[in-house]
Motif scaffolding. Sequence first.
Motif, PDB file in Angstrom:
ATOM      1  N   ARG A 107      40.728 -40.181  38.774  1.00 23.18           N
ATOM      2  CA  ARG A 107      41.038 -39.046  39.639  1.00 23.18           C
ATOM      3  C   ARG A 107      40.780 -37.754  38.884  1.00 23.18           C
ATOM      4  O   ARG A 107      40.890 -37.699  37.668  1.00 23.18           O
ATOM      5  N   MET A 108      40.429 -36.706  39.614  1.00 19.42           N
ATOM      6  CA  MET A 108      40.282 -35.386  39.023  1.00 19.42           C
ATOM      7  C   MET A 108      41.633 -34.688  39.167  1.00 19.42           C
ATOM      8  O   MET A 108      42.213 -34.646  40.255  1.00 19.42           O
ATOM      9  N   VAL A 109      42.124 -34.141  38.056  1.00 19.14           N
ATOM     10  CA  VAL A 109      43.483 -33.611  38.007  1.00 19.14           C
ATOM     11  C   VAL A 109      43.482 -32.205  37.416  1.00 19.14           C
ATOM     12  O   VAL A 109      42.695 -31.883  36.534  1.00 19.14           O
ATOM     13  N   LYS A 110      44.394 -31.395  37.924  1.00 20.87           N
ATOM     14  CA  LYS A 110      44.768 -30.128  37.296  1.00 20.87           C
ATOM     15  C   LYS A 110      46.266 -30.233  37.089  1.00 20.87           C
ATOM     16  O   LYS A 110      46.996 -30.574  38.030  1.00 20.87           O
ATOM     17  N   TYR A 111      46.726 -29.989  35.853  1.00 30.82           N
ATOM     18  CA  TYR A 111      48.168 -30.068  35.641  1.00 30.82           C
ATOM     19  C   TYR A 111      48.683 -28.857  34.882  1.00 30.82           C
ATOM     20  O   TYR A 111      48.049 -28.346  33.981  1.00 30.82           O
TER      21      TYR A 111
END
Length: 125
Positions: A107-111
């Motif tokens: 998955r592509m994530v921004k955290y």
Amino acid sequence: EELSASPQNTLASNQQLLDAFPPVAFAFAYGSAVYPQRGYSRADLNSAMTDLIFAVDDPLQWHALNMERNSSHYSLLGALGPSTVAAVQEHVGAGIYYNALIPVRGRMVKYGVMSTSRLADDLRN
């Protein structure tokens, strides 16, 4: 067709996602991967970035652990070490440090990482 949350956004898949990081006190997801947007196709939903906020009790310790596990997540600032990242997080801007466009378990994530005390203060005030 009304789309519900992506199959990638089940409780089990979110737990697998969280397992890629050091423990957090609190986490929540938001954005179009969690709440499909009107007009989204199934393909749009499956490719949407998962946006996360992690609340951590000790940002310095958390970033140190995360840099051991996931050093590639950090920008050039990460090369200056966890104390610099934690200081920027705590004292510059809104009190949150983001790592964006990170592939995690398919998955592509921004955290974003923020201290639990800052989150509590933000929610109270």
